[in-house]
Design a protein around this motif. Structure first.
Motif, short mmCIF file in Angstrom:
data_model
loop_
_atom_site.label_atom_id
_atom_site.label_comp_id
_atom_site.label_asym_id
_atom_site.label_seq_id
_atom_site.Cartn_x
_atom_site.Cartn_y
_atom_site.Cartn_z
N ASN A 1 0.45 -1.27 -0.05
CA ASN A 1 0.20 -0.24 0.16
C ASN A 1 1.10 1.24 0.16
N ARG A 2 2.35 1.42 0.66
CA ARG A 2 3.23 2.37 0.96
C ARG A 2 3.04 2.78 -0.56
N HIS A 3 3.19 4.40 -1.32
CA HIS A 3 3.42 4.10 -2.78
C HIS A 3 4.20 6.13 -2.34
N SER A 4 4.09 6.64 -3.02
CA SER A 4 4.31 7.86 -2.88
C SER A 4 3.26 8.95 -3.08
N THR A 5 3.11 10.02 -2.14
CA THR A 5 1.57 10.30 -2.33
C THR A 5 2.13 12.18 -2.51
N ARG A 6 1.34 12.20 -3.59
CA ARG A 6 1.96 14.21 -4.47
C ARG A 6 1.07 14.91 -4.11
N LYS A 7 0.05 15.03 -3.45
CA LYS A 7 -0.97 15.60 -3.39
C LYS A 7 -1.61 15.01 -1.83
N GLU B 1 11.50 8.16 -16.87
CA GLU B 1 9.77 6.86 -16.65
C GLU B 1 9.33 7.49 -16.08
N LEU B 2 10.09 7.51 -15.09
CA LEU B 2 9.29 8.02 -13.38
C LEU B 2 8.37 8.96 -14.22
N GLY B 3 9.74 10.38 -14.33
CA GLY B 3 8.90 11.69 -14.76
C GLY B 3 7.59 11.26 -15.42
N ARG C 1 5.99 21.92 -6.76
CA ARG C 1 4.99 22.09 -5.28
C ARG C 1 5.61 21.00 -4.75
N ASN C 2 7.16 20.09 -4.88
CA ASN C 2 8.16 19.79 -4.28
C ASN C 2 8.20 20.71 -2.74
N TYR C 3 8.10 21.93 -2.94
CA TYR C 3 8.60 22.99 -1.71
C TYR C 3 7.87 23.29 -1.07
N PHE D 1 5.67 20.61 0.19
CA PHE D 1 5.53 19.47 0.61
C PHE D 1 4.61 19.20 0.01
N PHE D 2 3.44 19.08 -1.13
CA PHE D 2 2.42 19.10 -1.62
C PHE D 2 1.63 18.76 -0.74
N GLY D 3 1.67 20.04 0.12
CA GLY D 3 0.20 20.02 0.69
C GLY D 3 0.65 19.91 2.26
N THR E 1 2.30 9.44 2.36
CA THR E 1 3.97 9.73 2.99
C THR E 1 4.28 10.02 1.37
N CYS E 2 5.68 11.04 1.36
CA CYS E 2 6.50 11.27 -0.05
C CYS E 2 8.05 11.42 0.10
N VAL E 3 8.27 11.28 0.63
CA VAL E 3 9.85 10.99 0.55
C VAL E 3 10.24 12.67 -0.31
N GLU E 4 11.41 13.07 -0.08
CA GLU E 4 11.93 14.39 -1.26
C GLU E 4 13.05 14.28 -0.54
N VAL E 5 13.81 13.92 -2.03
CA VAL E 5 15.34 14.41 -1.53
C VAL E 5 15.44 15.87 -2.84
N SER E 6 14.58 16.20 -3.39
CA SER E 6 14.13 17.45 -3.66
C SER E 6 14.51 19.05 -2.81
N VAL E 7 13.58 18.38 -1.43
CA VAL E 7 14.52 19.60 -0.49
C VAL E 7 15.93 19.76 -0.18
N ARG F 1 0.89 3.37 -9.56
CA ARG F 1 1.83 2.75 -8.26
C ARG F 1 2.57 1.79 -9.31
N ILE F 2 3.85 2.98 -9.30
CA ILE F 2 4.88 2.87 -10.16
C ILE F 2 5.81 1.55 -9.45
N ALA F 3 5.46 0.18 -11.09
CA ALA F 3 6.60 -0.87 -11.53
C ALA F 3 7.73 -1.09 -10.49
N ARG F 4 8.59 -2.22 -10.36
CA ARG F 4 9.60 -2.30 -10.28
C ARG F 4 9.89 -3.61 -11.11
N GLN F 5 11.41 -3.49 -10.98
CA GLN F 5 12.37 -4.33 -11.79
C GLN F 5 12.32 -5.92 -11.76
C1 LIG Z 1 15.67 9.23 -1.06
C2 LIG Z 1 14.28 8.85 -1.83
C3 LIG Z 1 13.80 10.70 -2.86
C4 LIG Z 1 13.03 11.10 -3.63
N1 LIG Z 1 12.75 12.46 -3.49
C5 LIG Z 1 11.64 12.55 -4.45
C6 LIG Z 1 11.30 14.08 -4.59
O1 LIG Z 1 11.97 14.34 -4.53
N2 LIG Z 1 10.07 14.36 -4.98
C7 LIG Z 1 9.08 13.30 -5.62
O2 LIG Z 1 7.77 13.93 -5.96
N3 LIG Z 1 9.35 12.11 -5.20
C8 LIG Z 1 10.65 11.02 -4.40
N4 LIG Z 1 11.10 9.94 -4.24
C9 LIG Z 1 9.47 9.16 -4.18
C10 LIG Z 1 9.81 8.36 -4.73
O3 LIG Z 1 10.39 8.78 -6.94
C11 LIG Z 1 9.26 6.82 -5.52
O4 LIG Z 1 9.96 6.39 -4.53
C12 LIG Z 1 9.15 6.09 -6.63
O5 LIG Z 1 9.57 6.04 -8.13
C13 LIG Z 1 9.16 4.33 -6.54
O6 LIG Z 1 7.54 5.08 -6.36
P1 LIG Z 1 6.87 4.82 -4.49
O7 LIG Z 1 7.45 5.33 -4.04
O8 LIG Z 1 4.85 5.49 -5.02
O9 LIG Z 1 6.31 3.32 -4.46
C14 LIG Z 1 12.29 9.96 -3.63
C15 LIG Z 1 12.11 8.48 -2.91
C16 LIG Z 1 12.94 8.53 -1.65
C17 LIG Z 1 12.95 7.05 -1.18
#
Ligand SMILES: Cc1cc2nc3c(=O)[nH]c(=O)nc-3n(C[C@H](O)[C@H](O)[C@H](O)COP(=O)(O)O)c2cc1C
Length: 228
Positions: free
Chosen positions: A21-27, A98-100, A124-126, A128-130, A169-175, A213-217
């Motif tokens: 279920n965990r996935h990156s949320t962008r809003k 591909e992710l973009g 929107r990264n900055y 924190f997607f709200g 959640t969304c992990v963000e290296v961008s910030v 839901r982003i696919a994996r290899q």
């Molecule tokens: C260390 C790390 C940094 C990331 N940085 C960003 C980011 O700056 N912006 C963003 O939108 N997603 C970011 N992500 C999310 C990834 O894009 C995402 O985990 C990956 O594409 C797989 O998708 P999922 O998390 O939905 O399974 C980051 C994830 C990780 C683990």
């Protein structure tokens, strides 16, 4: 208890379900999160393993007025200069492309050539997607890759625990690309390396990119089995 429905007795997901279920949320919705859910997740994350049990993670949790101020400062920086993030080696860059395409093209419906809309979406990264709560994850500068593994384990445990109670959640290296802003706004000292941010909150279910839901290899791409 689940954050999504505090009034009903929630059935906790299994570990497998939380991982899936965990996935990156962008809003996110602006709805505040229950502090006790966050504290419990942090307590579980604290049980993560680390080299010599040094527990190398350092998390600054930001919300409320402080977060509003942080977002404004990050946004001002991001509209002026590019973030200081090391480029990916060429052999990995196709993953980002591909992710973009998935996130901005499929998820947000932004055409590749529409640079202005893409720029706005990236900004929107900055914000924190709200998200109503964010964490800034750091590690002592003197530590290295082995200890960064410990911080990674902490982060994944935190994400899964939050997922378990219905928080997204969304992990963000961008910030982390604007370390001077994070240091001055949050008082993060020079002894810490800033690794990433993590946005935390309830998901906006109307936003299509949140359904991705982003696919994996297949595992063969990452694992070798040796027998002889
Ligand atoms: C260390 C790390 C940094 C990331 N940085 C960003 C980011 O700056 N912006 C963003 O939108 N997603 C970011 N992500 C999310 C990834 O894009 C995402 O985990 C990956 O594409 C797989 O998708 P999922 O998390 O939905 O399974 C980051 C994830 C990780 C683990």
């Amino acid at each position: 208890m689940s954050a999504k429905d505090a009034s009903k007795t929630a059935i906790e997901p299994t570990l497998d379900e939380a991982i899936k279920n965990r996935h990156s949320t962008r809003k996110f919705l602006p709805t505040p999160i229950q502090q006790d859910l966050l504290i419990t997740a942090l307590q579980f994350a604290q049980l993560s393993p680390s080299n010599s049990n040094i527990q190398p993670w350092h998390l600054t949790v930001v919300s409320g007025q402080r977060l509003i101020k942080l977002k404004a400062a990050l946004n001002a920086a991001a509209t002026k200069t590019n973030p200081n993030i090391p480029p990916l080696p060429d052999t990995f860059s196709h993953f980002r492309t591909e992710l973009g395409y998935q996130v901005y093209g499929v998820g947000m419906g932004i055409a590749r050539e529409d640079r202005e809309s893409r720029r706005e979406a990236v900004l929107r990264n900055y914000e924190f997607f709200g998200a109503p709560v964010v964490g800034i994850l750091c590690m002592d500068k003197r530590l290295g890759a082995v200890d960064a593994m410990g911080v990674g384990m902490y982060l994944q445990t935190l994400l899964l625990e939050l997922t378990k109670v219905g928080l997204e959640t969304c992990v963000e290296v961008s910030v982390a690309g604007y370390p001077e802003v994070l240091r001055s706004e949050l008082g993060i000292g020079d002894e810490l390396d800033i690794l990433c941010g993590v946005a935390i909150g309830l998901e906006d279910g109307e936003f299509r990119a949140n359904e991705l839901r982003i696919a994996r290899q297949p595992i063969e791409k990452n694992v070798v089995f040796l027998e002889k």
